[in-house]
Every structure is written in C-alpha cells, then in structure tokens.
Design a protein around this motif. Sequence first.
Motif, mmCIF file in Angstrom:
data_model
loop_
_atom_site.group_PDB
_atom_site.id
_atom_site.type_symbol
_atom_site.label_atom_id
_atom_site.label_comp_id
_atom_site.label_asym_id
_atom_site.label_seq_id
_atom_site.Cartn_x
_atom_site.Cartn_y
_atom_site.Cartn_z
ATOM 1 N N GLN A 146 47.995 59.116 36.892
ATOM 2 C CA GLN A 146 48.302 60.098 35.861
ATOM 3 C C GLN A 146 49.432 59.635 34.941
ATOM 4 O OE1 GLN A 146 46.701 62.954 35.134
ATOM 5 N NE2 GLN A 146 45.188 62.502 36.709
ATOM 6 N N GLY A 147 50.370 58.860 35.461
ATOM 7 C CA GLY A 147 51.495 58.410 34.649
ATOM 8 C C GLY A 147 51.092 57.624 33.423
ATOM 9 N N PHE A 148 49.927 56.956 33.452
ATOM 10 C CA PHE A 148 49.488 56.156 32.316
ATOM 11 C C PHE A 148 49.197 57.014 31.084
ATOM 12 C CE2 PHE A 148 48.428 52.963 35.634
ATOM 13 C CZ PHE A 148 49.049 51.860 35.073
ATOM 14 N N PHE A 149 48.881 58.288 31.265
ATOM 15 C CA PHE A 149 48.567 59.139 30.121
ATOM 16 C C PHE A 149 49.772 59.289 29.188
ATOM 17 C CE2 PHE A 149 45.129 60.643 32.956
ATOM 18 C CZ PHE A 149 44.059 60.521 32.078
ATOM 19 N N ALA A 150 50.974 59.111 29.713
ATOM 20 C CA ALA A 150 52.181 59.225 28.887
ATOM 21 C C ALA A 150 52.442 57.951 28.090
ATOM 22 C CB ALA A 150 53.388 59.547 29.759
ATOM 23 N N TYR A 151 51.636 56.906 28.309
ATOM 24 C CA TYR A 151 51.855 55.623 27.634
ATOM 25 C C TYR A 151 50.525 55.145 27.026
ATOM 26 C CZ TYR A 151 56.058 55.807 30.517
ATOM 27 O OH TYR A 151 57.226 56.199 31.114
ATOM 28 N N PRO A 152 50.059 55.824 25.975
ATOM 29 C CA PRO A 152 48.751 55.454 25.398
ATOM 30 C C PRO A 152 48.703 54.038 24.853
ATOM 31 C CG PRO A 152 49.931 56.989 23.960
ATOM 32 C CD PRO A 152 50.692 56.939 25.252
ATOM 33 N N GLU A 153 49.882 53.439 24.611
ATOM 34 C CA GLU A 153 49.903 52.062 24.108
ATOM 35 C C GLU A 153 49.558 51.047 25.202
ATOM 36 O OE1 GLU A 153 54.048 52.904 25.673
ATOM 37 O OE2 GLU A 153 52.456 53.992 24.624
ATOM 38 N N LEU A 154 49.579 51.458 26.470
ATOM 39 C CA LEU A 154 49.250 50.557 27.572
ATOM 40 C C LEU A 154 47.741 50.553 27.788
ATOM 41 C CD1 LEU A 154 52.070 51.409 30.154
ATOM 42 C CD2 LEU A 154 51.978 49.501 28.544
ATOM 43 N N VAL A 155 47.084 49.583 27.187
ATOM 44 C CA VAL A 155 45.627 49.462 27.309
ATOM 45 C C VAL A 155 45.309 48.075 27.847
ATOM 46 C CG1 VAL A 155 43.404 49.546 26.125
ATOM 47 C CG2 VAL A 155 45.281 51.036 25.369
ATOM 48 N N PRO A 156 44.944 47.945 29.118
ATOM 49 C CA PRO A 156 44.670 46.621 29.682
ATOM 50 C C PRO A 156 43.408 45.999 29.107
ATOM 51 C CG PRO A 156 44.141 48.352 31.269
ATOM 52 C CD PRO A 156 44.788 49.028 30.111
ATOM 53 N N HIS A 157 43.381 44.688 29.118
ATOM 54 C CA HIS A 157 42.183 43.956 28.697
ATOM 55 C C HIS A 157 41.066 44.142 29.717
ATOM 56 C CE1 HIS A 157 39.564 40.377 28.537
ATOM 57 N NE2 HIS A 157 39.857 40.318 27.246
ATOM 58 N N THR A 158 41.425 44.097 31.000
ATOM 59 C CA THR A 158 40.465 44.215 32.110
ATOM 60 C C THR A 158 41.156 44.924 33.268
ATOM 61 O OG1 THR A 158 39.468 42.093 31.461
ATOM 62 C CG2 THR A 158 38.939 42.919 33.664
ATOM 63 N N VAL A 159 40.384 45.687 34.020
ATOM 64 C CA VAL A 159 40.900 46.370 35.210
ATOM 65 C C VAL A 159 40.039 45.981 36.408
ATOM 66 C CG1 VAL A 159 41.364 48.594 36.326
ATOM 67 C CG2 VAL A 159 41.747 48.334 33.863
ATOM 68 N N VAL A 160 40.694 45.683 37.525
ATOM 69 C CA VAL A 160 39.992 45.438 38.791
ATOM 70 C C VAL A 160 40.522 46.436 39.818
ATOM 71 C CG1 VAL A 160 39.470 43.796 40.633
ATOM 72 C CG2 VAL A 160 39.704 42.984 38.268
ATOM 73 N N VAL A 161 39.617 47.121 40.494
ATOM 74 C CA VAL A 161 39.984 48.080 41.540
ATOM 75 C C VAL A 161 39.497 47.541 42.874
ATOM 76 C CG1 VAL A 161 39.799 50.453 42.369
ATOM 77 C CG2 VAL A 161 39.787 49.989 39.904
ATOM 78 N N ALA A 162 40.417 47.351 43.818
ATOM 79 C CA ALA A 162 40.064 46.776 45.125
ATOM 80 C C ALA A 162 40.732 47.603 46.221
ATOM 81 C CB ALA A 162 40.499 45.311 45.203
ATOM 82 N N LEU A 163 40.144 48.745 46.502
ATOM 83 C CA LEU A 163 40.692 49.668 47.500
ATOM 84 C C LEU A 163 39.603 50.072 48.484
ATOM 85 C CD1 LEU A 163 42.695 51.918 45.020
ATOM 86 C CD2 LEU A 163 43.734 50.633 46.899
ATOM 87 N N GLY A 164 40.022 50.643 49.613
ATOM 88 C CA GLY A 164 39.051 51.219 50.540
ATOM 89 C C GLY A 164 39.202 50.806 51.985
ATOM 90 N N ILE A 165 39.713 49.592 52.234
ATOM 91 C CA ILE A 165 39.710 49.089 53.606
ATOM 92 C C ILE A 165 40.662 49.862 54.508
ATOM 93 C CG2 ILE A 165 41.491 47.311 53.360
ATOM 94 C CD1 ILE A 165 39.581 45.463 54.991
ATOM 95 N N ASN A 166 41.714 50.454 53.946
ATOM 96 C CA ASN A 166 42.704 51.125 54.785
ATOM 97 C C ASN A 166 42.233 52.460 55.347
ATOM 98 O OD1 ASN A 166 44.988 49.284 54.794
ATOM 99 N ND2 ASN A 166 45.140 49.694 52.613
ATOM 100 N N TYR A 167 41.092 52.951 54.898
ATOM 101 C CA TYR A 167 40.551 54.172 55.495
ATOM 102 C C TYR A 167 40.148 53.960 56.950
ATOM 103 C CZ TYR A 167 40.362 56.400 50.910
ATOM 104 O OH TYR A 167 40.699 56.952 49.698
#
Length: 412
Positions: A254-275
């Motif tokens: 949610q914190g990113f909504f306060a910084y609209p100038e922060l737009v990454p070129h690419t995003v990688v999401v690698a989560l899940g194993i800790n469940y």
Amino acid sequence: MSSNWMFAPADVFLHGCLSIEKHADGWVSPQRFLPEQRAVLESCLAWHPGLYKQMAACTSGVILEFLTDATLVTIDLRFGEEPAGTASSRELVERHMLQDGCLDQAQDQAQAQNQLHIRKNSQVFDGVSYEVNGHHKGMLFAAMQDGQTTQVHIALPESKASPACLFEVKKPTRVRVYLPALRACEVRTIGCNGTLLEPRKKKESLLVLGDSITQGFVCSNPAHAWACQLARHKKLDLINQGIGGQVFLPQSLQGFFAYPELVPHTVVVALGINYRYESCRAQQVYADIQQYFATICKLWPTTPIYALTPVWHQDGPYPTHKNSCFEQVSEFIQRAVAPYSNITLVDGATLLDGDTRLLADGFEHPNKAGHTQIAERLVGYMQPHRHSHKLRPSTVPTLEVPASIGQMSFDL
C-alpha cells in the motif's frame, strides 16, 4: 593520507534503495523499503513482525557504484547486528556441512569436528564484494561483527588511455560495491587518490518481492543472489524486497500508492514457500494472494510482472506443518494471476533442478550455483518471444473467495 586525496559522502553513490536515513554523526542507512512499508512489516498485520523488522533493515541488493581514475579507493562502513534469522540459517548450513559425504567419511567424531572447524573457518556466508569494469573480483570484507566500523580498501588498475586522439583521455574505471545481504550496513565516506569520483546514473528498476531465497540467504556472496544476477543481465537497478520468512502480505504494497513516480521497469514476485512452516487456512491464504496481485496491477497496470510458484525444495529438518495449505499455494497463485494480461506465470519447479548439490543447506536455500541457475532460467522466461499476449493495462476484478477453496484444483 596525502593531501591529494578527494572525499565525498557515500550516499550519492547508492543504488538499490528507496530512501535513506541520515544520522547526526554522518553515517547513512540505506533503506530498500519505504517508511510506510516498514510500518506494516513491523505491525500485527505481519506474520513475524520482529523478524521482518530485522530483515527489512538488511542491505540486500544495495550497491555503491561510481566512476574513478584512482588506483586506491576507501569506503567507510558500519555493520548492524546479525538478525536471529540469519544466524539460524548459517547454523543450518554448518550442520549440513557436518552431515555431507566428505565429513561422513571421517574415521571418528573428533576427526569430523576438526574437518568441520576447518571448513567453517573458510566458509563465507555474506559480506561486502565488488566488481571492476563489469568483472566480479570477489569479497572485500567477510569477517563482520555486530556494530563493527571498518574501512575497506579497493586497489584499482591505472585508467587506460582511449584510442589515439588530439588529447590523451583516460577512460575511468567502473566500480560496483555490494553491501551485505543478510545484515544492515551503514555508509559514510568514499575517498580516492585520483581526480575523478563520479556517481553512476540511476537506471530503470527491477523490483523483486520475495522471501529469504530472494534476499540471498547463505549464497556466500551478496552479488550471487539470483535477483542481483538477473538485474545485471537486464541492465537494471535492483530493488530487492526479499524478506526472510515473508508470505503474501498485500498491505505491505500500500505504501507505493503515495509515490506514483516509483514505476518499476519489471516486477518479479517469488513468495509462497514459507506457508509450509505453519498452520494456515486455505481461504485466507488465497484471499491474500488474490489481493496481493490485484494491488500490484492497480499500482502498475502496464508493467511486466512475473509471478513465480515456489521452487524445488526438500523438507529437511522442517517437515511441512500438518495444518498447512502449502500444497495448494501454486494453484492459488495460478488462479490469482489469471485475470491480468501483464502477469506471466512462471512454474518455479522449472527454475531449479531437484539436486541437493545446488542447495547451501541441503534442503531449501540455493548456493551460488543454484542462484545462477534460477537467474539464467528467469532470463529465458523474460525473452520477448515467450510472451503470447500484448501488454495492455490490466483491469482489477472484484475479489471473490470461493467457498470451496479448500477443494479447488487447477492444472499447472
């Protein structure tokens, strides 16, 4: 030092952080998370706020990068306290060293302990490393202590002259210094014995959201983490938001909504194993995963996003919790990303071979070879020909959690 040395505050050379905290004594703390994100990670919304607070302070993916004509550079560094999670993972690697084939062949326990002592003293888990003109040179400093202040020295070759021209112009040396991945590190001053000390320009960013594997746990060198290797290949600045022990925590975005100038070129999401480590309800986990990707696509509807399912692992000393829904997590990720045209699903099982020789601890965290394999195969997924869709803004669907979530099954 002689009077012909020049000095500059180190913070102007930082890459890989979203903010910095300046202290009265001149030291600077690079922060790879926004203040709003850190507030969430340290709150009751997080699974393990104490652990996440320590991990968020680590400088994984943070680098100092500059051009110089000097032959000697000095950098002031101050190391933070080793997080409990870092120490635990290090101990698991040491235990694995004791149990591997080399030590199993020892004639007696005393001999085994002696071999372990030798290998532990030569084993590096983290530190400060560097590269010169794009070539990795190795570790600058590895024997870190809590609260330790040190000055690292980098010896550089003399700048080479450019091809013949009216005036001889020497090409400056490109230097990149990787700060520790598994503990906090503050910087203060960079000095050199040359006439040029210039920051490198910031590039577009690769934002990586993940857990301890993404953070670079026990891969021996902060530059070896797959996220660092991927960013180098893509020629992007890395923002590594890997957090040891992390799961899908949509509020942390949610914190990113306060910084609209922060737009990454690419995003990688690698989560899940800790469940797999704890009891978790399938319905809540699916809702969190769904909300997580909905938030990302609302933030960056035209940014290419790669969603990884968990990579290959073994149970090792921590069998999957009997009340965990981990076996369904890959299905949940696939289901959650399906509505979005800018998300590419990546089968994590194809990124790392089922070979324990690729694991530093023998069951979950990859070593240098394992991280390299993940990075190289991700590069393959990111080739333009791998995309069957045209990039267009994604719409954010209404979130609905099926009542029968516990019985859902999807083909990967």
